[in-house]
Design a protein around this motif. Structure first.
Motif, PDB file in Angstrom:
ATOM      1  N   GLN A 758       0.811  -1.208   0.000  1.00 52.70           N
ATOM      2  CA  GLN A 758       0.000   0.000   0.000  1.00 52.70           C
ATOM      3  C   GLN A 758       0.846   1.261   0.000  1.00 52.70           C
ATOM      4  OE1 GLN A 758      -3.018   0.011   3.012  1.00 52.70           O
ATOM      5  NE2 GLN A 758      -4.171   1.668   2.061  1.00 52.70           N
ATOM      6  N   ALA A 759       2.082   1.171   0.497  1.00 56.59           N
ATOM      7  CA  ALA A 759       2.943   2.346   0.506  1.00 56.59           C
ATOM      8  C   ALA A 759       3.267   2.811  -0.904  1.00 56.59           C
ATOM      9  CB  ALA A 759       4.231   2.034   1.259  1.00 56.59           C
ATOM     10  N   ALA A 760       3.244   1.890  -1.866  1.00 56.74           N
ATOM     11  CA  ALA A 760       3.554   2.251  -3.250  1.00 56.74           C
ATOM     12  C   ALA A 760       2.454   3.100  -3.869  1.00 56.74           C
ATOM     13  CB  ALA A 760       3.777   0.998  -4.083  1.00 56.74           C
ATOM     14  N   GLN A 761       1.247   2.993  -3.309  1.00 54.72           N
ATOM     15  CA  GLN A 761       0.124   3.744  -3.871  1.00 54.72           C
ATOM     16  C   GLN A 761       0.373   5.241  -3.811  1.00 54.72           C
ATOM     17  OE1 GLN A 761      -3.590   2.843  -1.991  1.00 54.72           O
ATOM     18  NE2 GLN A 761      -4.815   3.825  -3.562  1.00 54.72           N
ATOM     19  N   ASP A 762       0.969   5.715  -2.726  1.00 54.65           N
ATOM     20  CA  ASP A 762       1.241   7.146  -2.596  1.00 54.65           C
ATOM     21  C   ASP A 762       2.333   7.599  -3.555  1.00 54.65           C
ATOM     22  OD1 ASP A 762      -0.659   7.305  -0.568  1.00 54.65           O
ATOM     23  OD2 ASP A 762       0.820   6.838   0.993  1.00 54.65           O
ATOM     24  N   LYS A 763       3.278   6.698  -3.848  1.00 54.59           N
ATOM     25  CA  LYS A 763       4.355   7.066  -4.767  1.00 54.59           C
ATOM     26  C   LYS A 763       3.892   7.022  -6.218  1.00 54.59           C
ATOM     27  CE  LYS A 763       8.005   5.359  -1.690  1.00 54.59           C
ATOM     28  NZ  LYS A 763       9.155   4.431  -1.533  1.00 54.59           N
ATOM     29  N   GLY A 764       2.964   6.115  -6.523  1.00 53.23           N
ATOM     30  CA  GLY A 764       2.463   6.023  -7.881  1.00 53.23           C
ATOM     31  C   GLY A 764       3.433   5.325  -8.810  1.00 53.23           C
ATOM     32  N   VAL A 765       3.087   5.318 -10.090  1.00 55.45           N
ATOM     33  CA  VAL A 765       3.953   4.713 -11.094  1.00 55.45           C
ATOM     34  C   VAL A 765       5.154   5.621 -11.318  1.00 55.45           C
ATOM     35  CG1 VAL A 765       4.068   3.875 -13.482  1.00 55.45           C
ATOM     36  CG2 VAL A 765       1.962   3.631 -12.173  1.00 55.45           C
TER      37      VAL A 765
END
Length: 860
Positions: A758-765
């Motif tokens: 879920q932490a990757a969601q804030d960083k995005g692609v």
């Protein structure tokens, strides 16, 4: 469709939207010509008309293809079209990729003379199968968005229609000769007989192209042939038969190397990336002690297409157009299979100091294996994955003009497709054979016969190229039955035009697995059979639009549509099993668009605003590398379901001609493509076994909500593009042109491993660096005394300033923060290793450096 004499040129004026400047150039030629007949459009081809058809459209003509393509991919000519992004993919011949409004080719309807050519199982278009189109295309029209096609096709991103030359063109011929970087050499010959007194006509073209691309070890050889025979016995009937194909083989680069490897393996060791680097090949030492290159990845294919068009003018108000077509494709692609000593081909012990495969080490390891006593898959070989098919179809369209304002059309599009999918040995890499245990009817099976991928399959009627005892890995067939009906009503009065179109379709899918034991093998707890039986899926679409010409200068239009689209074959039978997906559902697509156009003698422009929402999307990503809980890696594929995407944006394009000698062309597109809500993903190895990834389970939530849409096929998608071009004609018959192109907001592919956190969601692609490219060229015509005879010379330089840029990316390794390092020195060392702010462990594809091509042609 029927084109008379030089009507290929006239078609631009009648059909294009003037959104590209080529129409302006051709218009001058048409006005000066005295022997160009009026265009008569027939057949099932849906062509958009300027200031009438309410869609966003761009058109490129044959003259422009000849002038500017050189040794580029044909689709790259569309890079100055709003919201279009075409790259060379891995860089092999014909391996180009294209996106339109953020949608990839599998969701762009690609048509040849109105005939759909997207793969019937997965929607993919392999442009290496269609390289001959550059020689025979008279018009290439791109409709962005839902488009004007009446067929039940899922043109989510848009429609590309290639209109080929007809048999009844004016008598004459052309010889062409082209050279370019990396030993590029192309020769072609074409001749048209013209129409005889009895109504017969014919056209023929043959060409050969060979060399290599900018990338290491990408040698290729490609042929193209085209034959058209026309007969018009009277004014009511017109018959056109065409046969075309482009058999080819080419070495590839399918794996995206890491940035750090591009830098590490640069022969100059100057800290810059070696853009030509290809990790998919290596060297071995032959009997004479010579170092010989050997490709692990290659593609080969021959896809002959035969079409018979019949246009029947039943009366002044009624016409019937029918197309019968057949396509028997033969070929596939190569790659590694098996392991030796527990090691895969990318093991460090099998790599040399240049980052290529050390085949001498692989051969030695394979020779030490007794294939008779060893376990299955204990030798490392090159396999060839066959993807052949037989495809037959009929397309019919009845048109009737009710009165001066109303007309309608109804028709049917029916197809049958049978696909062959299996593997054979292509090179044993020094082993005595390969033992395979996947065929439960012949297990174990030791194979030692190999198939050379450089031997082209010219026979369009051949069946399977290998008997069952030579097949390894897998052997499954896909059978698709498609039938559909469509209808359209059009209204035109004065300056107003509108249409309403609808279609229904049924797709029947059946999977046939030749390796299972019928009625014995269990998959997902169920006993399965060799044949699944057909799974029928119903779909439909409805769309409409209107255009209003305010006056001679201004027009406005709008269109809206809804699709209930059947999913692709591999989502019906996920995980390569014989079990129907229990959560199977149609994908839902809603799209709306408004546009404005301005026309004047010197300035023309278009502005479009659009929004598309795509729900219940199912996706399979192949050629993936996964990290397991024990920190080892394996290859396989990922399946993602429940995806919703939103694509919206603004497009602008314009042409300005201050004088007859100078012209400017420009475009700008801005998009906002993002995922709406989360999705679910699962990973599998190449043998269909579910994988538990490091830190995840076999099935996991993918946190994609609000994340920008990136590519899904090891490619990237930009959300901002712009271009500005100029054409100067200082003297008669001389054109000098140049183009600047900008790509920004470029996002990498999504991957299952990253977004299960879920932490990757804030960083995005991961966002890639923006880039600017410049191309220049010229064309000069040398006329002879006979006006029908002339020479044309030209040259193009692409990426004039040799800009280094990333065109596509496959991973999302985010830049680390200081708290992830034990010491400040370690963090500083890491910071210095970043490439333009990107973690160097990301796998990317660099675009080509400076390349060039020159051509000479003779028309007679």
């Amino acid at each position: 469709m029927k084109l008379i004499n030089k009507s290929i040129l006239t078609a631009v004026i009648t059909l294009s939207t003037a959104s590209v400047y080529y129409a302006q150039q051709v218009q001058d030629t048409v006005q000066k010509s005295k022997d160009i007949d009026e265009v008569i459009l027939r057949g099932v081809t849906d062509i958009a008309k300027d200031r009438k058809t309410p869609v966003a459209v761009s058109t490129i003509k044959a003259a422009q293809i000849l002038e500017r393509q050189g040794n580029q991919e044909l689709v790259e000519l569309l890079n100055t079209t709003p919201s279009v992004y075409a790259t060379k993919g891995g860089g092999g011949f014909g391996d180009s990729q294209i996106t339109m409004r953020g949608f990839e080719s599998r969701n762009i309807a690609v048509m040849v003379n109105g005939m759909p050519v997207n793969d019937m199982e997965g929607g993919t278009v392999y442009f290496s199968n269609w390289t001959g189109l550059s020689d025979v295309t008279s018009t290439m029209q791109v409709q962005r968005g839902l488009g004007s096609s009446k067929l039940a096709i899922a043109s989510v991103g848009g429609t590309m229609n290639f209109l080929t030359k007809s048999a009844d063109m004016k008598r004459g011929g052309i010889l062409r000769f082209g050279v370019g970087n990396n030993d590029y050499l192309k020769t072609s010959f074409a001749y048209n007989t013209g129409k005889s007194e009895n109504g017969w006509s014919s056209s023929i073209l043959m060409s050969r192209q060979a060399g290599s691309t900018y990338i290491e070890n990408t040698q290729y050889e490609s042929y193209a042939y085209y034959f058209a025979l026309g007969w018009e016995p009277n004014k009511k009937h017109n018959f056109q038969f065409t046969l075309t194909s482009a058999p080819q083989w080419h070495n590839q680069r399918t794996f995206s190397p890491t940035i750090q490897n591009y830098i590490k393996y640069n022969p100059d060791h100057d800290g810059t990336p070696y853009r030509q680097y290809n990790s998919d090949y290596g060297y071995y030492t032959d009997a004479n002690g010579n170092k010989v290159s050997l490709a692990n990845r290659a593609n080969y294919y021959s896809k002959p297409v035969m079409m018979l068009n019949w246009d029947w003018t039943m009366s002044e108000k009624s016409k019937l157009s029918t197309v019968l077509y057949m396509s028997n494709g033969r070929g596939g692609g190569t790659g590694e299979l098996g392991r030796v000593g527990g090691k895969g081909i990318t093991d460090a012990s099998f790599l040399d100091t240049e980052g290529h495969f050390n085949y001498d080490a692989i051969f030695a390891a394979n020779k030490a294996v007794n294939v008779n006593t060893a376990g299955a898959g204990s030798t490392l070989i090159r396999r060839s994955s066959i993807n052949s098919h037989n495809w037959y179809g009929i397309l019919a369209n009845f048109q009737h003009k009710i009165n001066d304002n109303w007309n309608f059309s109804v028709g049917t599009d029916d197809r049958y497709y049978y696909g062959y999918h299996y593997q054979v040995a292509s090179d044993l890499y020094g082993a005595s054979g390969y033992k395979d245990s996947n065929n439960k009817n012949i297990a174990p099976n030791i194979v030692n016969k190999t198939y050379n991928y450089q031997q082209l399959a010219w026979n369009p009627f051949g069946g399977k190229t290998a008997p069952i005892q030579d097949q390894i890995g897998y052997s499954n067939d896909g059978e698709v039955i498609w039938y559909s009906g469509f209808g359209q009503v059009e209204f035109t009065k004065n300056d107003f035009s509108a249409f309403l179109q609808g279609s229904v379709s049924n797709q029947g899918y059946q999977r046939i697995d030749n390796f299972i034991q019928d009625g014995v093998t269990k998959q997902q707890g169920q006993v399965v059979n060799t044949k699944t039986g057909f799974k029928n899926l119903f779909g439909y679409n409805i769309k409409g639009g209107a255009n209003y010409n305010i006056n001679a200068n201004h027009n406005v239009f709008a269109n809206v549509g809804y699709y209930s689209k059947q999913p692709f074959f591999n989502s019906v039978y996920p995980s390569n099993f014989q079990v129907v997906n229990p959560t199977l559902t149609n994908e839902k697509i809603f799209s709306a668009e408004v546009g404005y156009g301005f026309r004047s003698p010197k300035f023309s422009a278009n502005v479009n605003v659009y929004r598309t929402q795509w729900g219940d999307r199912w996706l399979r990503r192949t050629n993936q590398t996964f990290t397991l809980p024990d920190n080892t890696t394996t290859t396989g594929y990922a399946e993602i379901s429940g995806i919703t995407e939103v694509h919206q944006g603004v497009e602008f394009d314009a042409v300005y001609r201050p004088t007859n000698f100078l012209e400017f062309q420009g475009m700008f597109s801005w998009g906002d493509y993002y995922y709406k809500g989360n999705a679910t993903g699962a990973a599998f190895d190449d043998n269909n076994n579910p994988l538990t990834l490091a830190g995840t389970s076999t099935s996991t939530t993918l946190y994609l909500d609000k994340v920008k849409v990136g590519g899904t096929s090891n490619n990237s998608i930009p959300q901002m593009t712009a271009s500005l071009g100029a054409t100067v004609k200082p003297v008669k018959d001389l054109s000098i042109f140049g183009t600047w192109r900008y790509v920004g907001k470029l996002y990498s592919s999504i991957d299952i491993a990253t977004f299960s956190n879920q932490a990757a969601q804030d960083k995005g692609v991961m966002k890639l660096p923006d880039f600017n490219l410049f191309d220049v060229g010229f064309s000069y015509k040398i006329r002879l005394r006979d006006s029908a005879q002339y020479f044309t010379i030209g040259a193009n330089v692409y990426n004039l300033f040799d800009t280094t840029y990333i065109s596509d990316a496959s991973t999302n390794v985010f830049t680390k923060t200081s708290d992830q390092f034990a010491t400040a020195a370690q963090y500083e060392a890491y910071q210095s290793s970043l490439y333009k702010g990107i973690d160097p462990s990301n796998r990317v594809l660099f675009g080509f450096g400076r390349t060039w091509a020159a051509n000479l042609s003779f028309n007679f």
